[in-house]
Design a protein around this motif. Structure first.
Motif, short mmCIF file in Angstrom:
data_model
loop_
_atom_site.label_atom_id
_atom_site.label_comp_id
_atom_site.label_asym_id
_atom_site.label_seq_id
_atom_site.Cartn_x
_atom_site.Cartn_y
_atom_site.Cartn_z
N ILE A 32 0.81 -1.39 -0.07
CA ILE A 32 0.17 -0.06 -0.08
C ILE A 32 0.82 1.27 0.01
N TRP A 33 0.55 2.40 -0.94
CA TRP A 33 1.29 3.64 -1.03
C TRP A 33 0.28 4.44 -0.71
N PRO A 34 0.18 5.22 0.38
CA PRO A 34 -0.82 6.35 0.71
C PRO A 34 -0.77 7.54 -0.29
N ALA A 35 0.30 7.59 -1.30
CA ALA A 35 0.49 8.61 -2.29
C ALA A 35 0.90 9.81 -1.53
N THR A 36 1.64 9.45 -0.62
CA THR A 36 2.52 10.59 0.13
C THR A 36 4.18 10.27 0.12
N ASP A 37 4.66 11.54 0.49
CA ASP A 37 6.41 11.31 0.43
C ASP A 37 6.47 10.70 1.80
N MET A 38 8.07 10.57 2.01
CA MET A 38 8.48 10.02 3.50
C MET A 38 8.03 10.72 4.65
N THR A 39 7.76 12.11 4.45
CA THR A 39 7.46 12.82 5.64
C THR A 39 5.85 12.89 5.85
N GLY A 40 5.30 12.26 4.74
CA GLY A 40 3.69 12.17 4.92
C GLY A 40 2.87 13.29 4.14
N ASN A 41 3.55 14.08 3.37
CA ASN A 41 3.00 14.94 2.69
C ASN A 41 2.51 14.37 1.10
N ARG A 42 1.26 14.71 0.99
CA ARG A 42 0.62 14.26 -0.41
C ARG A 42 1.54 14.51 -1.47
N VAL A 43 1.86 13.53 -2.56
CA VAL A 43 2.77 13.82 -3.74
C VAL A 43 2.04 14.71 -4.70
N SER A 44 2.91 15.41 -5.22
CA SER A 44 2.27 16.21 -6.33
C SER A 44 1.93 15.49 -7.80
N THR A 45 1.14 16.07 -8.71
CA THR A 45 1.09 15.55 -9.75
C THR A 45 2.23 15.06 -10.48
N GLY A 46 2.16 14.08 -11.31
CA GLY A 46 3.23 13.41 -11.98
C GLY A 46 3.33 12.13 -12.23
N ILE A 47 4.20 11.32 -12.86
CA ILE A 47 4.41 9.93 -12.99
C ILE A 47 5.33 9.46 -11.94
N HIS A 48 5.25 8.33 -11.05
CA HIS A 48 6.07 7.77 -10.05
C HIS A 48 6.32 6.37 -10.54
N LEU A 49 7.52 6.18 -10.43
CA LEU A 49 7.95 4.69 -10.74
C LEU A 49 7.94 3.90 -9.38
N VAL A 50 7.41 2.67 -9.53
CA VAL A 50 7.42 1.65 -8.53
C VAL A 50 8.23 0.34 -8.64
N LEU A 51 9.02 0.25 -8.02
CA LEU A 51 10.16 -1.10 -8.03
C LEU A 51 9.70 -2.13 -6.90
N ALA A 52 9.61 -3.29 -7.44
CA ALA A 52 9.12 -4.45 -6.30
C ALA A 52 10.34 -5.56 -6.44
N VAL A 53 10.97 -5.84 -5.49
CA VAL A 53 11.99 -6.65 -5.44
C VAL A 53 11.93 -7.70 -4.45
N ASP A 54 12.08 -9.00 -4.63
CA ASP A 54 12.08 -9.93 -3.42
C ASP A 54 13.16 -9.83 -2.63
N PRO A 55 13.31 -10.21 -1.22
CA PRO A 55 14.52 -10.05 -0.53
C PRO A 55 15.62 -10.71 -1.24
N ASP A 56 15.67 -11.73 -2.09
CA ASP A 56 16.93 -12.17 -2.66
C ASP A 56 17.35 -11.33 -3.85
N GLY A 57 16.58 -10.68 -4.31
CA GLY A 57 16.84 -9.94 -5.73
C GLY A 57 16.29 -10.75 -6.81
N ILE A 58 15.82 -11.72 -6.53
CA ILE A 58 15.59 -12.44 -7.93
C ILE A 58 14.52 -12.07 -8.80
#
Length: 163
Positions: A126-152
């Protein structure tokens, strides 16, 4: 038990409790007074392993709750963004589903600035569409990367945020 091995406990007089995987911490307590639960007398519970939705049957009716998270996908290649990107009026969190358990999701701007990171529970992050400080992110394209713990196993997607 949901996709993160958390326990859902229905009671006859106190509603529903959600407890941690090891049973030592109360995560949530749903009652007729603090939720749409029609009654505190719970007769049955069922969890849809694919969607994560929890169905709670009481003596006064049934309630559905979108529990987090659904079952983890085995390969981590299938994912879905909820909602689909670019809905201007959407203000809730973004769910990335179909992930392998314990992946880290990182949302970055096109300039590779870290915006948010989390560890998935079960097959969903879950991404609450906020940055690391809790502020809502602005309009734009955000990239999401998901990696398992082994990097495989890894996958990526883009999320369009329109404010």
């Amino acid at each position: 038990m949901d996709g993160a091995n958390r326990k859902w406990l229905g009671t006859q007089t106190s509603g529903v409790f959600l407890v941690s995987a090891d049973g030592t911490k109360e995560i949530a307590h749903f009652t007729a007074a603090n939720s749409p639960l029609p009654s505190d007398n719970v007769i049955c519970l069922n969890i849809d392993a694919v969607t994560g939705e929890v169905f709670i049957g009481t003596d006064q009716g049934i309630m559905g709750y979108r529990g987090r998270p659904p079952r983890a996908a085995g390969d981590g290649r299938l994912y879905q963004r909820i909602p689909q990107s670019g809905q201007r009026d959407f203000t809730g969190p973004v769910a990335i589903t179909g992930l392998v358990r314990a992946v880290m999701c990182v949302s970055r701007t096109w300039l590779s600035n870290l915006v948010f990171h989390t560890i998935s529970l079960g097959g969903q992050a879950i991404w609450p569409a906020t940055d690391m400080t809790g502020n809502r992110v602005s309009t734009g394209i955000h990239l999401v990367l998901a990696v398992d713990p082994d990097g495989i196993r890894k996958c990526n997607t883009k999320v369009a945020v329109v404010r």
